[in-house]
Design a protein around this motif. Structure first.
Motif, PDB file in Angstrom:
ATOM      1  N   GLU A  37       6.583  -0.440  11.141  1.00 19.48           N
ATOM      2  CA  GLU A  37       7.404  -1.256  10.249  1.00 19.48           C
ATOM      3  C   GLU A  37       6.610  -2.456   9.763  1.00 19.48           C
ATOM      4  O   GLU A  37       5.728  -2.959  10.464  1.00 19.48           O
ATOM      5  CB  GLU A  37       8.657  -1.734  10.973  1.00 19.48           C
ATOM      6  N   VAL A  38       6.950  -2.917   8.578  1.00 20.51           N
ATOM      7  CA  VAL A  38       6.271  -4.057   7.966  1.00 20.51           C
ATOM      8  C   VAL A  38       6.301  -5.278   8.888  1.00 20.51           C
ATOM      9  O   VAL A  38       5.298  -5.975   9.029  1.00 20.51           O
ATOM     10  CB  VAL A  38       6.894  -4.389   6.586  1.00 20.51           C
ATOM     11  N   LYS A  39       7.417  -5.517   9.563  1.00 18.27           N
ATOM     12  CA  LYS A  39       7.529  -6.710  10.397  1.00 18.27           C
ATOM     13  C   LYS A  39       6.586  -6.683  11.594  1.00 18.27           C
ATOM     14  O   LYS A  39       6.338  -7.711  12.206  1.00 18.27           O
ATOM     15  CB  LYS A  39       8.966  -6.916  10.864  1.00 18.27           C
ATOM     16  N   TYR A  40       6.034  -5.513  11.934  1.00 22.26           N
ATOM     17  CA  TYR A  40       5.093  -5.416  13.052  1.00 22.26           C
ATOM     18  C   TYR A  40       3.632  -5.397  12.604  1.00 22.26           C
ATOM     19  O   TYR A  40       2.738  -5.265  13.435  1.00 22.26           O
ATOM     20  CB  TYR A  40       5.398  -4.195  13.911  1.00 22.26           C
ATOM     21  N   ALA A  41       3.391  -5.504  11.323  1.00 20.83           N
ATOM     22  CA  ALA A  41       2.027  -5.605  10.790  1.00 20.83           C
ATOM     23  C   ALA A  41       1.776  -7.073  10.473  1.00 20.83           C
ATOM     24  O   ALA A  41       2.121  -7.567   9.409  1.00 20.83           O
ATOM     25  CB  ALA A  41       1.881  -4.745   9.538  1.00 20.83           C
ATOM     26  N   ARG A  42       1.196  -7.755  11.439  1.00 21.48           N
ATOM     27  CA  ARG A  42       0.970  -9.197  11.328  1.00 21.48           C
ATOM     28  C   ARG A  42      -0.504  -9.469  11.059  1.00 21.48           C
ATOM     29  O   ARG A  42      -1.351  -8.609  11.344  1.00 21.48           O
ATOM     30  CB  ARG A  42       1.418  -9.869  12.619  1.00 21.48           C
ATOM     31  N   ILE A  87       0.654  -4.031   1.746  1.00 16.81           N
ATOM     32  CA  ILE A  87       2.066  -4.409   1.855  1.00 16.81           C
ATOM     33  C   ILE A  87       2.467  -5.297   0.680  1.00 16.81           C
ATOM     34  O   ILE A  87       3.527  -5.097   0.075  1.00 16.81           O
ATOM     35  CB  ILE A  87       2.349  -5.096   3.200  1.00 16.81           C
ATOM     36  N   ALA A  88       1.609  -6.254   0.334  1.00 15.43           N
ATOM     37  CA  ALA A  88       1.913  -7.154  -0.784  1.00 15.43           C
ATOM     38  C   ALA A  88       1.985  -6.393  -2.105  1.00 15.43           C
ATOM     39  O   ALA A  88       2.867  -6.650  -2.929  1.00 15.43           O
ATOM     40  CB  ALA A  88       0.857  -8.256  -0.863  1.00 15.43           C
ATOM     41  N   GLN A  89       1.072  -5.447  -2.301  1.00 16.78           N
ATOM     42  CA  GLN A  89       1.032  -4.687  -3.548  1.00 16.78           C
ATOM     43  C   GLN A  89       2.209  -3.719  -3.662  1.00 16.78           C
ATOM     44  O   GLN A  89       2.836  -3.616  -4.709  1.00 16.78           O
ATOM     45  CB  GLN A  89      -0.281  -3.916  -3.652  1.00 16.78           C
ATOM     46  N   LYS A  90       2.515  -3.019  -2.589  1.00 16.94           N
ATOM     47  CA  LYS A  90       3.565  -2.000  -2.631  1.00 16.94           C
ATOM     48  C   LYS A  90       4.967  -2.567  -2.428  1.00 16.94           C
ATOM     49  O   LYS A  90       5.940  -1.935  -2.830  1.00 16.94           O
ATOM     50  CB  LYS A  90       3.299  -0.915  -1.581  1.00 16.94           C
ATOM     51  N   ALA A  91       5.071  -3.724  -1.780  1.00 16.20           N
ATOM     52  CA  ALA A  91       6.370  -4.351  -1.496  1.00 16.20           C
ATOM     53  C   ALA A  91       7.381  -3.301  -1.037  1.00 16.20           C
ATOM     54  O   ALA A  91       8.363  -3.013  -1.735  1.00 16.20           O
ATOM     55  CB  ALA A  91       6.883  -5.108  -2.711  1.00 16.20           C
ATOM     56  N   PRO A  92       7.152  -2.706   0.132  1.00 11.85           N
ATOM     57  CA  PRO A  92       8.030  -1.626   0.607  1.00 11.85           C
ATOM     58  C   PRO A  92       9.503  -2.018   0.612  1.00 11.85           C
ATOM     59  O   PRO A  92       9.867  -3.105   1.045  1.00 11.85           O
ATOM     60  CB  PRO A  92       7.541  -1.367   2.032  1.00 11.85           C
ATOM     61  N   LYS A  93      10.305  -1.123   0.109  1.00  7.84           N
ATOM     62  CA  LYS A  93      11.755  -1.334   0.043  1.00  7.84           C
ATOM     63  C   LYS A  93      12.409  -0.851   1.338  1.00  7.84           C
ATOM     64  O   LYS A  93      11.929   0.077   1.976  1.00  7.84           O
ATOM     65  CB  LYS A  93      12.352  -0.562  -1.126  1.00  7.84           C
TER      66      LYS A  93
END
Length: 116
Positions: A37-42, A87-93
């Motif tokens: 998940e995005v929140k775990y990619a720090r 993540i910044a480029q794709k801005a996962p929904k």
């Protein structure tokens, strides 16, 4: 690197390069990588909290990592930047079925149930 580039070209999925490099350099299981998940990619670190598992009926489930191997995986600066730029480029929904946002696209997985 060449394998990751070729996978990117052959599949036509822009996230293949980053995901294969992330897999190679971190040693994450593919099931953990797909469920990242995005929140775990720090910055500088990936947190492993879940993995994906498919049962005999073809239904996917979000389960705990094998042997409860929750962990932080340090990333080199260049790989951390690659992941954060992706993540910044794709801005996962958020997924419509459960609202979680994933680092990579999850093609043909369908809905995922949480067994934890």
């Amino acid at each position: 690197m060449l394998i990751a580039e070729r996978a990117n070209v052959l599949t036509g999925r822009e996230d293949e390069l980053g995901m294969i490099l992330l897999d190679y350099y971190t040693g994450l299981h593919w099931a953990e990588l797909i469920e990242l998940e995005v929140k775990y990619a720090r910055p500088g670190v990936i947190r492993v909290e879940w993995q994906l598992w498919e049962d005999d009926e073809g239904v996917f489930h979000q389960i705990l990592p094998k042997d409860d191997s929750y962990r932080n995986v340090d990333l080199p600066a260049w790989l951390s930047k690659l992941v954060s730029d992706h993540i910044a480029q794709k801005a996962p929904k958020p997924c419509p079925c459960h609202g979680r946002r994933y680092v990579s696209k999850r093609h043909s997985i369908g809905s995922v149930r949480n067994l934890a």
